[in-house]
Design a protein around this motif. Structure first.
Motif, PDB file in Angstrom:
ATOM      1  N   TRP A   1       0.787  -1.360   0.035  1.00 22.41           N
ATOM      2  CA  TRP A   1       0.435  -0.613  -0.403  1.00 22.41           C
ATOM      3  C   TRP A   1       1.008   1.272  -0.205  1.00 22.41           C
ATOM      4  CZ3 TRP A   1       0.468   3.568   4.470  1.00 22.41           C
ATOM      5  CH2 TRP A   1       0.619   3.075   5.559  1.00 22.41           C
ATOM      6  N   GLY A   2       2.407   1.554   0.107  1.00 26.97           N
ATOM      7  CA  GLY A   2       3.024   2.183  -0.315  1.00 26.97           C
ATOM      8  C   GLY A   2       3.656   2.723   0.783  1.00 26.97           C
ATOM      9  N   ALA A   3       3.326   2.551   2.459  1.00 25.12           N
ATOM     10  CA  ALA A   3       3.276   3.464   3.384  1.00 25.12           C
ATOM     11  C   ALA A   3       4.949   3.945   3.447  1.00 25.12           C
ATOM     12  CB  ALA A   3       3.821   1.942   4.753  1.00 25.12           C
ATOM     13  N   ARG A   4       5.437   5.111   4.462  1.00 22.01           N
ATOM     14  CA  ARG A   4       6.374   5.231   4.452  1.00 22.01           C
ATOM     15  C   ARG A   4       6.799   5.170   5.249  1.00 22.01           C
ATOM     16  NH1 ARG A   4       2.518   9.505   3.260  1.00 22.01           N
ATOM     17  NH2 ARG A   4       2.889  11.105   1.847  1.00 22.01           N
ATOM     18  N   LYS A   5       8.208   5.562   5.300  1.00 26.22           N
ATOM     19  CA  LYS A   5       8.977   5.038   6.826  1.00 26.22           C
ATOM     20  C   LYS A   5       8.557   5.217   8.268  1.00 26.22           C
ATOM     21  CE  LYS A   5      13.053   3.355   4.202  1.00 26.22           C
ATOM     22  NZ  LYS A   5      14.540   3.774   3.916  1.00 26.22           N
ATOM     23  N   PRO A   6       8.445   4.198   9.139  1.00 22.91           N
ATOM     24  CA  PRO A   6       8.678   4.946  10.150  1.00 22.91           C
ATOM     25  C   PRO A   6       9.343   5.735  10.759  1.00 22.91           C
ATOM     26  CG  PRO A   6       8.864   2.598  10.577  1.00 22.91           C
ATOM     27  CD  PRO A   6       8.665   3.245   9.077  1.00 22.91           C
ATOM     28  N   ILE A   7       9.007   6.556  11.897  1.00 24.01           N
ATOM     29  CA  ILE A   7      10.115   7.496  11.785  1.00 24.01           C
ATOM     30  C   ILE A   7      10.861   6.926  13.300  1.00 24.01           C
ATOM     31  CG2 ILE A   7      10.321  10.162  13.556  1.00 24.01           C
ATOM     32  CD1 ILE A   7       7.761  10.180  12.590  1.00 24.01           C
ATOM     33  N   LEU A   8      10.417   6.258  13.712  1.00 17.32           N
ATOM     34  CA  LEU A   8      10.873   5.276  14.943  1.00 17.32           C
ATOM     35  C   LEU A   8       9.496   4.044  15.711  1.00 17.32           C
ATOM     36  CD1 LEU A   8      13.328   4.772  17.268  1.00 17.32           C
ATOM     37  CD2 LEU A   8      11.116   6.418  18.959  1.00 17.32           C
ATOM     38  N   LYS A   9      10.615   2.711  15.525  1.00 22.29           N
ATOM     39  CA  LYS A   9       9.692   1.628  15.638  1.00 22.29           C
ATOM     40  C   LYS A   9       9.689   1.152  17.073  1.00 22.29           C
ATOM     41  CE  LYS A   9       9.509  -1.335  11.768  1.00 22.29           C
ATOM     42  NZ  LYS A   9      10.807  -2.081  10.654  1.00 22.29           N
ATOM     43  N   ALA A  10       8.739   0.690  18.224  1.00 22.90           N
ATOM     44  CA  ALA A  10       9.065   0.400  19.949  1.00 22.90           C
ATOM     45  C   ALA A  10       8.435  -0.625  19.296  1.00 22.90           C
ATOM     46  CB  ALA A  10       8.532   1.145  20.464  1.00 22.90           C
ATOM     47  N   ASN A  11       9.113  -2.210  19.908  1.00 21.31           N
ATOM     48  CA  ASN A  11       8.386  -3.428  20.400  1.00 21.31           C
ATOM     49  C   ASN A  11       7.515  -3.336  21.392  1.00 21.31           C
ATOM     50  OD1 ASN A  11      10.085  -3.997  17.786  1.00 21.31           O
ATOM     51  ND2 ASN A  11      11.563  -4.949  18.964  1.00 21.31           N
ATOM     52  N   LEU A  12       6.362  -4.087  21.252  1.00 21.66           N
ATOM     53  CA  LEU A  12       5.666  -4.536  22.267  1.00 21.66           C
ATOM     54  C   LEU A  12       5.834  -5.081  23.184  1.00 21.66           C
ATOM     55  CD1 LEU A  12       2.674  -5.121  20.354  1.00 21.66           C
ATOM     56  CD2 LEU A  12       2.404  -3.850  22.052  1.00 21.66           C
ATOM     57  N   PRO A  13       5.723  -5.193  24.455  1.00 23.95           N
ATOM     58  CA  PRO A  13       6.705  -6.007  25.287  1.00 23.95           C
ATOM     59  C   PRO A  13       5.904  -7.205  25.958  1.00 23.95           C
ATOM     60  CG  PRO A  13       5.238  -4.295  26.882  1.00 23.95           C
ATOM     61  CD  PRO A  13       4.772  -3.557  25.148  1.00 23.95           C
ATOM     62  N   SER A  14       4.892  -7.111  25.560  1.00 31.66           N
ATOM     63  CA  SER A  14       4.336  -8.483  25.269  1.00 31.66           C
ATOM     64  C   SER A  14       4.438  -9.462  24.611  1.00 31.66           C
ATOM     65  CB  SER A  14       3.023  -8.612  26.559  1.00 31.66           C
ATOM     66  OG  SER A  14       2.582 -10.131  26.378  1.00 31.66           O
ATOM     67  N   LYS A  15       4.419 -10.964  24.365  1.00 37.55           N
ATOM     68  CA  LYS A  15       3.826 -11.426  22.655  1.00 37.55           C
ATOM     69  C   LYS A  15       2.626 -12.216  22.875  1.00 37.55           C
ATOM     70  CE  LYS A  15       8.214 -10.229  20.880  1.00 37.55           C
ATOM     71  NZ  LYS A  15       8.246  -9.874  19.693  1.00 37.55           N
ATOM     72  N   SER A  16       2.190 -11.536  23.800  1.00 37.85           N
ATOM     73  CA  SER A  16       0.118 -12.280  23.878  1.00 37.85           C
ATOM     74  C   SER A  16      -0.518 -11.309  24.431  1.00 37.85           C
ATOM     75  CB  SER A  16       0.003 -13.513  24.394  1.00 37.85           C
ATOM     76  OG  SER A  16      -0.815 -13.969  23.652  1.00 37.85           O
ATOM     77  N   LEU A  17      -1.093 -10.386  24.016  1.00 41.19           N
ATOM     78  CA  LEU A  17      -2.261  -9.061  24.221  1.00 41.19           C
ATOM     79  C   LEU A  17      -3.600  -9.841  24.608  1.00 41.19           C
ATOM     80  CD1 LEU A  17      -0.919  -6.558  22.085  1.00 41.19           C
ATOM     81  CD2 LEU A  17       1.021  -7.764  24.270  1.00 41.19           C
ATOM     82  N   PRO A  18      -4.010  -9.338  25.805  1.00 43.24           N
ATOM     83  CA  PRO A  18      -5.477  -9.288  26.447  1.00 43.24           C
ATOM     84  C   PRO A  18      -6.306  -8.947  25.298  1.00 43.24           C
ATOM     85  CG  PRO A  18      -4.368  -8.417  27.835  1.00 43.24           C
ATOM     86  CD  PRO A  18      -3.432  -8.391  26.793  1.00 43.24           C
ATOM     87  N   PHE A  19      -6.824  -8.095  24.320  1.00 40.86           N
ATOM     88  CA  PHE A  19      -7.593  -7.445  24.147  1.00 40.86           C
ATOM     89  C   PHE A  19      -7.180  -6.277  22.443  1.00 40.86           C
ATOM     90  CE2 PHE A  19      -8.064  -6.228  29.324  1.00 40.86           C
ATOM     91  CZ  PHE A  19      -9.082  -6.590  29.289  1.00 40.86           C
ATOM     92  N   TYR A  20      -8.349  -6.808  21.942  1.00 43.17           N
ATOM     93  CA  TYR A  20      -8.587  -5.674  20.575  1.00 43.17           C
ATOM     94  C   TYR A  20      -9.246  -4.848  20.935  1.00 43.17           C
ATOM     95  CZ  TYR A  20      -6.877 -10.239  18.060  1.00 43.17           C
ATOM     96  OH  TYR A  20      -6.324 -11.145  17.131  1.00 43.17           O
ATOM     97  N   VAL A  21      -8.874  -3.589  20.180  1.00 41.61           N
ATOM     98  CA  VAL A  21      -9.639  -2.221  20.404  1.00 41.61           C
ATOM     99  C   VAL A  21      -9.909  -1.552  19.449  1.00 41.61           C
ATOM    100  CG1 VAL A  21      -9.295   0.066  21.282  1.00 41.61           C
ATOM    101  CG2 VAL A  21      -8.342  -1.268  22.922  1.00 41.61           C
ATOM    102  N   ILE A  22     -11.400  -1.642  18.691  1.00 43.44           N
ATOM    103  CA  ILE A  22     -11.938  -1.460  17.642  1.00 43.44           C
ATOM    104  C   ILE A  22     -11.879  -0.472  17.509  1.00 43.44           C
ATOM    105  CG2 ILE A  22     -13.646  -2.176  16.314  1.00 43.44           C
ATOM    106  CD1 ILE A  22     -12.050  -4.487  16.750  1.00 43.44           C
ATOM    107  N   HIS A  23     -12.319   0.519  15.975  1.00 41.88           N
ATOM    108  CA  HIS A  23     -11.967   1.481  15.501  1.00 41.88           C
ATOM    109  C   HIS A  23     -12.692   1.856  14.346  1.00 41.88           C
ATOM    110  CE1 HIS A  23      -8.477   3.187  18.429  1.00 41.88           C
ATOM    111  NE2 HIS A  23      -8.007   1.630  18.899  1.00 41.88           N
ATOM    112  N   HIS A  24     -12.912   3.095  14.041  1.00 39.15           N
ATOM    113  CA  HIS A  24     -13.457   3.836  12.993  1.00 39.15           C
ATOM    114  C   HIS A  24     -12.697   4.760  12.248  1.00 39.15           C
ATOM    115  CE1 HIS A  24     -16.613   6.636  13.559  1.00 39.15           C
ATOM    116  NE2 HIS A  24     -16.041   6.913  14.480  1.00 39.15           N
ATOM    117  N   SER A  25     -12.063   5.134  11.058  1.00 38.96           N
ATOM    118  CA  SER A  25     -11.647   6.360  10.963  1.00 38.96           C
ATOM    119  C   SER A  25     -12.163   7.447  10.683  1.00 38.96           C
ATOM    120  CB  SER A  25     -10.404   6.523   9.702  1.00 38.96           C
ATOM    121  OG  SER A  25     -11.891   6.842   8.595  1.00 38.96           O
ATOM    122  N   ALA A  26     -13.296   7.532  11.072  1.00 38.06           N
ATOM    123  CA  ALA A  26     -14.407   8.877  11.645  1.00 38.06           C
ATOM    124  C   ALA A  26     -14.350  10.001  10.731  1.00 38.06           C
ATOM    125  CB  ALA A  26     -13.505   9.334  12.802  1.00 38.06           C
TER     126      ALA A  26
END
Length: 234
Positions: A33-58
């Protein structure tokens, strides 16, 4: 020999099941999809998360075909990086009403979708404005497949919970993901009705801690009620 065969058979079924769930997804990676490079990356502290949070782009620009969905994802990334000064697009994944899943920050990196939840939840955005209408079936099917895929691949706990952006923040903070989305996902089996209440946190408390306790009790109570209703009468 039987033990070896059983172990191999179990491994085979696990792999096939995992692949079939994730293979149902029409996935578009960042390069596609032609993403720009991220300015910075941070790894998630856990490899197995408990939640999905659902959004819309509004916004009013729902997308139904590949070209328009790609353009919308690019626009969202640009707004997040240059308008909001974030390191990258805020969501882990985005979904268009063309039924495709677009890689945002992906499974392994911290995102910026919900204040206070970014280390403990995957943020998924359905592209468009769903304050009145619900997302179409293509988008909802893609969302279901993505949710299942995250669990099968071990990125999300098996006893995960689904909530929405508005629930993670104090009442009135946001309408996201719109009533049209909430009306649908609130009927899904792993939906939890937790709501950030704006009550000041005690020492060592976090919203995640409160949410996990709430959801565990809600599901436990629901299970007990179901068991009671299903119990035979004499």
């Amino acid at each position: 020999m039987k033990t070896i065969f059983f172990a191999y058979h179990l491994f085979y079924l696990t792999v096939v099941n995992s692949q079939s769930t994730c293979d149902d997804i029409s996935f578009v990676d960042r390069a596609e999809w032609g993403a720009r490079k991220p300015i910075l990356k941070a790894n998630l502290p856990s490899k197995s998360l408990p939640f999905y949070v659902i959004h819309h782009s509004a916004d009013s620009s729902n997308c139904y075909d590949d070209a328009s969905c790609t353009k919308r994802v690019q626009q969202i990334q640009y707004r997040h990086q240059y308008g909001l000064q974030w390191f990258d697009i805020g969501y882990h994944f985005l979904i268009g009403e063309n039924g495709k899943v677009y890689e945002g920050r992906g499974w392994n990196h911290q995102a910026a979708h919900s204040r206070g939840w970014n280390n403990d939840a995957y943020g998924i955005c359905i592209i468009g404005d769903f304050r009145k209408a619900s997302p179409n079936e293509k988008a909802l099917n893609a969302l279901r497949s993505l949710v299942d895929c995250g669990v099968k691949q071990g990125y999300v706990k098996e006893d995960y919970y689904i909530i929405t952006h508005r629930q993670t923040q104090p009442p009135g903070y946001t309408e996201c993901p719109g009533n049209g989305t909430l009306d649908v996902v609130s009927k899904w089996p792993r939906y939890c009705s937790f709501q950030n209440s704006r009550v000041p946190l005690k020492a060592n408390e976090t919203q995640i801690y409160l949410a996990l306790n709430f959801c565990e009790k809600e599901f436990s109570t629901s299970s007990l009620a179901t068991a009671y209703l299903d119990a035979p009468s004499f």
